[in-house]
Design an enzyme around this catalytic site. Structure first.
Site, short mmCIF file in Angstrom:
data_model
loop_
_atom_site.label_atom_id
_atom_site.label_comp_id
_atom_site.label_asym_id
_atom_site.label_seq_id
_atom_site.Cartn_x
_atom_site.Cartn_y
_atom_site.Cartn_z
N CYS A 114 0.84 -1.21 0.00
CA CYS A 114 0.00 0.00 0.00
C CYS A 114 0.87 1.25 0.00
O CYS A 114 1.46 1.61 1.02
CB CYS A 114 -0.93 -0.06 1.21
SG CYS A 114 -1.64 1.50 1.73
N CYS B 115 0.08 3.99 2.45
CA CYS B 115 0.46 3.63 3.82
C CYS B 115 1.89 4.07 4.11
O CYS B 115 2.19 4.60 5.18
CB CYS B 115 0.36 2.12 4.05
SG CYS B 115 -1.31 1.48 3.88
#
Lengths: 323, 108
Positions: free
Chosen positions: B32, B35
């Site tokens: 991700c 993230c």
């Protein structure tokens, strides 16, 4: 004060930084706090960037561009620009942290953002069947059934392109006529892999880990139905990111920053723009990188022709800051 | 991802639910990108407000039980826990001022 500030960290921003840094202009690049690297950070395999015959992961490519820019002296700031003041010889850029930076030239490489449907499952399944870029991701949908949402040229283009890979492409459109140009419409109509789903809007995307289908509502009768597909390509438009320059720079009818001819020059001296933010048509990593090059060269030329006193001021204050 | 202490399915109850502190759990995964972008911002917030809030991270790939229990469908997802209950959820990477505004009630 700086000689040059670059706003944006996609291929255009980083390439402009590489050129500006190699020209010893010591660029400051404002990369964004959470979107550094731009759109390619959310893609996987990039297989159409020259020089990577085996392909490269989007984030890896952007990391390499960043490293290359920094290698020649680009200073990177992970923050967001909140406002700019572009009039006069000295431009001011204000960041989310409240810090302000002054420079003799500014390059806008702020890119564009895919327009979204605004459905709750759209984000979750992004990268798992939901895509905004057929030329990027179409290859991964060989022998699959795909839906394209949209009725404009880009939707027709994507649908036609996707038939190279997919066994079947549905084009879902809210009306019963297309916005797309005649030639693009005819190309799509004559493609036997494309089936039009008229008067329908996507109201949901199904799938736990990957897209398994979309839910449609008939815009005339209100009837709802499910359409099983493995991919959903959203082509309802792109919005150039121009909110910082509203009222300061001229925009084109397409909403991009207006530049002179094939240059990166805006109507404001010392202000340049590159990449998706000036490009309503191609929007590829490599065209953005090329555009970044143009902007850096234009800026270098502009700076070289400024009065010596201004340039001296830039380097003096810079030295003061460092000391 | 942030440099925060990792919590797992096995330690979640003791580290988060039974904690007497206000805890923010950063649900993340290695694949991700956003993230990774928001991690350092959470680190800064944790450092600047260490008397008010503790920030930990949970890898959703490795800890599906907790991720499922809290119905994580989009990451980064940041959930604030007080007394074992979720009191605030923030979804998506945001610039620091925006995150601070979202979390204002738990940082002051």
């Amino acid at each position: 004060m700086r000689q040059i500030i670059i706003i944006g960290s996609g291929p255009a921003g980083y390439t402009a930084a590489i050129y500006a840094a190699r020209a010893n202009l010591k660029p400051l690049l404002i990369a964004s706090s959470v979107e550094a690297g731009g759109e390619l950070m959310n893609t996987t395999d990039v297989e159409n960037f020259p020089g990577f015959p085996e392909g490269i992961q989007g984030p890896e490519l952007m990391m390499q561009l960043q490293t290359q820019a920094e290698r020649f002296g680009t200073e990177l700031v992970l923050d967001d620009v909140t406002s700019v003041e572009l009039t006069g010889d000295v431009k001011t850029v204000t960041l989310g942290s409240g810090a302000t930076h002054k420079a003799l030239s500014v390059i806008f490489a702020t890119g564009s953002a895919y327009r979204k449907l605004g459905l709750p499952d759209e984000e979750r399944l992004s990268g798992h069947g939901v895509s905004w870029c057929a030329t990027c991701d179409g290859f991964f949908f060989k022998e699959k059934t795909i839906a394209v949402v949209g009725g404009g040229d880009s939707a027709m283009e994507e649908a036609t392109f996707l038939t190279r890979f997919a066994t079947k492409v549905y084009v879902i459109h809210r009306k019963d006529t297309l916005r797309a140009s005649k030639i693009m419409q005819e190309r799509a109509f004559s493609n036997e892999k494309i089936e039009f789903v008229w008067n329908s809007e996507v109201i949901g995307v199904d799938g736990a880990d990957a897209v398994t289908g979309v839910r449609l509502r008939d815009t005339v009768t209100g009837a709802e139905r499910a359409l099983p597909v493995q991919g959903l390509f959203i082509a309802i438009g792109n919005d150039p990111r121009v909110h910082l320059v509203h009222g300061q720079l001229d925009l084109t009818p397409e909403g991009t920053i207006a530049v002179a001819g094939r240059t990166s020059k805006t109507a404001v001296p010392g202000v340049f723009a590159a990449g998706d933010v000036i490009d309503p048509t191609y929007r590829q990593a490599v065209t953005a990188a090329a555009s970044g090059t143009v902007a850096a060269l234009d800026a270098e030329h502009y700076l070289a022709n400024l009065p010596k006193s201004l340039l001296a001021d830039a380097s003096e204050r810079e030295l003061t800051t460092i000391a | 991802m942030s440099a925060a202490r990792a919590v797992t399915d096995a330690t979640f109850e003791a580290d988060v639910l039974k904690s007497e502190k206000t805890i923010l759990v950063d649900f993340w995964a290695a694949w991700c990108g956003p993230c990774r972008a928001v991690g350092p911002i959470l680190d800064q917030i944790a450092q600047e407000h260490s008397d008010k809030i503790e920030i930990v991270k949970l890898n959703v790939d490795e800890n599906p039980q907790t991720a499922a229990k809290y119905q994580i469908t989009s990451i980064p997802a940041m959930k604030v826990y007080q007394g074992g209950q979720v009191v605030k959820t923030v979804i998506g990477a945001k610039p620091k001022p925006a995150l601070e505004a979202d979390l204002a009630a738990y940082l002051a």
